[in-house]
Design a protein around this motif. Structure first.
Motif, PDB file in Angstrom:
ATOM      1  N   LEU A  32       0.771   0.073  24.314  1.00 32.78           N
ATOM      2  CA  LEU A  32       0.219  -1.189  23.814  1.00 32.78           C
ATOM      3  C   LEU A  32      -0.904  -0.958  22.810  1.00 32.78           C
ATOM      4  CD1 LEU A  32       0.143  -3.344  27.060  1.00 32.78           C
ATOM      5  CD2 LEU A  32       1.611  -3.640  25.075  1.00 32.78           C
ATOM      6  N   GLU A  33      -1.723   0.028  23.070  1.00 32.96           N
ATOM      7  CA  GLU A  33      -2.818   0.332  22.149  1.00 32.96           C
ATOM      8  C   GLU A  33      -2.278   0.858  20.821  1.00 32.96           C
ATOM      9  OE1 GLU A  33      -7.273   2.259  22.383  1.00 32.96           O
ATOM     10  OE2 GLU A  33      -5.815   2.780  23.922  1.00 32.96           O
ATOM     11  N   ALA A  34      -1.234   1.677  20.858  1.00 32.04           N
ATOM     12  CA  ALA A  34      -0.632   2.187  19.624  1.00 32.04           C
ATOM     13  C   ALA A  34      -0.048   1.036  18.795  1.00 32.04           C
ATOM     14  CB  ALA A  34       0.461   3.204  19.958  1.00 32.04           C
ATOM     15  N   ILE A  35       0.637   0.112  19.453  1.00 28.47           N
ATOM     16  CA  ILE A  35       1.196  -1.042  18.746  1.00 28.47           C
ATOM     17  C   ILE A  35       0.080  -1.873  18.122  1.00 28.47           C
ATOM     18  CG2 ILE A  35       2.410  -3.238  19.089  1.00 28.47           C
ATOM     19  CD1 ILE A  35       4.098  -1.750  21.238  1.00 28.47           C
ATOM     20  N   THR A  36      -1.003  -2.061  18.862  1.00 27.47           N
ATOM     21  CA  THR A  36      -2.126  -2.844  18.359  1.00 27.47           C
ATOM     22  C   THR A  36      -2.765  -2.172  17.147  1.00 27.47           C
ATOM     23  OG1 THR A  36      -2.523  -3.613  20.614  1.00 27.47           O
ATOM     24  CG2 THR A  36      -4.272  -3.975  19.027  1.00 27.47           C
ATOM     25  N   LEU A  90     -12.505   4.098  18.906  1.00 26.62           N
ATOM     26  CA  LEU A  90     -13.857   3.561  18.694  1.00 26.62           C
ATOM     27  C   LEU A  90     -14.455   4.082  17.390  1.00 26.62           C
ATOM     28  CD1 LEU A  90     -15.218   3.731  22.334  1.00 26.62           C
ATOM     29  CD2 LEU A  90     -14.833   1.660  20.999  1.00 26.62           C
ATOM     30  N   LEU A  91     -14.177   5.327  17.047  1.00 29.89           N
ATOM     31  CA  LEU A  91     -14.637   5.877  15.776  1.00 29.89           C
ATOM     32  C   LEU A  91     -13.932   5.230  14.583  1.00 29.89           C
ATOM     33  CD1 LEU A  91     -15.008   9.676  16.566  1.00 29.89           C
ATOM     34  CD2 LEU A  91     -16.824   8.009  16.144  1.00 29.89           C
ATOM     35  N   GLY A  92     -12.809   4.567  14.851  1.00 29.23           N
ATOM     36  CA  GLY A  92     -12.099   3.836  13.806  1.00 29.23           C
ATOM     37  C   GLY A  92     -12.900   2.686  13.239  1.00 29.23           C
ATOM     38  N   THR A  93     -14.048   2.395  13.825  1.00 30.42           N
ATOM     39  CA  THR A  93     -14.947   1.390  13.265  1.00 30.42           C
ATOM     40  C   THR A  93     -15.316   1.760  11.835  1.00 30.42           C
ATOM     41  OG1 THR A  93     -15.825   0.980  15.468  1.00 30.42           O
ATOM     42  CG2 THR A  93     -17.141   0.194  13.624  1.00 30.42           C
ATOM     43  N   ILE A 102     -10.822  -3.476  18.423  1.00 28.29           N
ATOM     44  CA  ILE A 102      -9.697  -3.016  19.249  1.00 28.29           C
ATOM     45  C   ILE A 102     -10.180  -1.932  20.209  1.00 28.29           C
ATOM     46  CG2 ILE A 102      -7.512  -1.734  19.181  1.00 28.29           C
ATOM     47  CD1 ILE A 102      -6.954  -3.169  16.501  1.00 28.29           C
ATOM     48  N   GLY A 103     -11.009  -1.035  19.707  1.00 21.53           N
ATOM     49  CA  GLY A 103     -11.539   0.047  20.549  1.00 21.53           C
ATOM     50  C   GLY A 103     -12.378  -0.469  21.702  1.00 21.53           C
ATOM     51  N   VAL A 104     -13.204  -1.470  21.441  1.00 21.63           N
ATOM     52  CA  VAL A 104     -14.054  -2.027  22.504  1.00 21.63           C
ATOM     53  C   VAL A 104     -13.192  -2.715  23.566  1.00 21.63           C
ATOM     54  CG1 VAL A 104     -15.792  -3.788  23.000  1.00 21.63           C
ATOM     55  CG2 VAL A 104     -16.103  -2.240  21.070  1.00 21.63           C
ATOM     56  N   ILE A 105     -12.195  -3.475  23.122  1.00 21.47           N
ATOM     57  CA  ILE A 105     -11.320  -4.179  24.080  1.00 21.47           C
ATOM     58  C   ILE A 105     -10.577  -3.172  24.953  1.00 21.47           C
ATOM     59  CG2 ILE A 105      -9.247  -5.614  24.271  1.00 21.47           C
ATOM     60  CD1 ILE A 105     -10.316  -7.100  21.748  1.00 21.47           C
ATOM     61  N   PHE A 106     -10.002  -2.154  24.330  1.00 24.18           N
ATOM     62  CA  PHE A 106      -9.259  -1.173  25.121  1.00 24.18           C
ATOM     63  C   PHE A 106     -10.184  -0.251  25.912  1.00 24.18           C
ATOM     64  CE2 PHE A 106      -5.587  -2.530  22.695  1.00 24.18           C
ATOM     65  CZ  PHE A 106      -4.594  -2.476  23.661  1.00 24.18           C
ATOM     66  N   ALA A 107     -11.420  -0.086  25.483  1.00 25.05           N
ATOM     67  CA  ALA A 107     -12.385   0.681  26.292  1.00 25.05           C
ATOM     68  C   ALA A 107     -12.611  -0.031  27.622  1.00 25.05           C
ATOM     69  CB  ALA A 107     -13.696   0.849  25.539  1.00 25.05           C
ATOM     70  N   ALA A 108     -12.655  -1.362  27.585  1.00 31.92           N
ATOM     71  CA  ALA A 108     -12.785  -2.121  28.835  1.00 31.92           C
ATOM     72  C   ALA A 108     -11.555  -1.929  29.717  1.00 31.92           C
ATOM     73  CB  ALA A 108     -13.002  -3.598  28.530  1.00 31.92           C
ATOM     74  N   VAL A 109     -10.383  -1.887  29.103  1.00 31.39           N
ATOM     75  CA  VAL A 109      -9.150  -1.650  29.871  1.00 31.39           C
ATOM     76  C   VAL A 109      -9.180  -0.261  30.512  1.00 31.39           C
ATOM     77  CG1 VAL A 109      -6.636  -1.378  29.685  1.00 31.39           C
ATOM     78  CG2 VAL A 109      -7.783  -3.244  28.473  1.00 31.39           C
TER      79      VAL A 109
END
Length: 140
Positions: A32-36, A90-93, A102-109
């Motif tokens: 899911l993260e790759a698709i996002t 997260l470094l993709g910022t 996206i990194g912050v949302i998936f970091a919570a996951v």
């Protein structure tokens, strides 16, 4: 004292692999993260001032690593690999702010997955998993 230690019942091992489901959750999260991340490419291109060759390589490479990692969840190094990928998202910022979101949302996951992993490990050590319960005498 050694008689008491021998008479205490040991925690039975689980009848089924409790980590199998968690590995599936981690693999699914990576997919899911790759698709996002791939769906963010048009956003970066339209809003972020255009795509450069390095931003495309970074995002597509990151998504490819996530897809490969999804198939490697049985390996002992899978969890550190997953968390390293999360740090790269997260470094993709620096590519675009939307990648950071996206990194912050998936970091919570991933944080929630780590909490679940800790809970399964604790319950397994205490013998509280459903597959560790021994059938007692039936009460009529």
């Amino acid at each position: 004292m050694s008689d008491q230690q021998q008479s205490e019942p040991a925690v039975p091992p689980p009848a089924t692999d409790p980590w199998k489901g968690l590995r599936g959750v981690m693999a699914g999260t990576l997919v899911l993260e790759a698709i996002t991340v791939l769906l963010a490419l048009p956003v970066v291109g339209a809003v972020g001032g255009g795509l450069s060759w390095w931003s495309v390589v970074y995002l597509v490479g990151l998504a490819a690593l996530m897809m490969v990692g999804a198939g490697m969840q049985r390996r002992s190094w899978a969890l550190p690999f997953n968390l390293t990928l999360q740090a790269l998202v997260l470094l993709g910022t620096f590519v675009h702010l939307s990648i950071g979101v996206i990194g912050v949302i998936f970091a919570a996951v991933w944080a929630f997955i780590l909490v679940l992993r800790h809970d399964v490990k604790r319950r397994m050590e205490q013998g509280l998993l459903p597959s560790q319960r021994v059938a007692g005498p039936s009460a009529s």
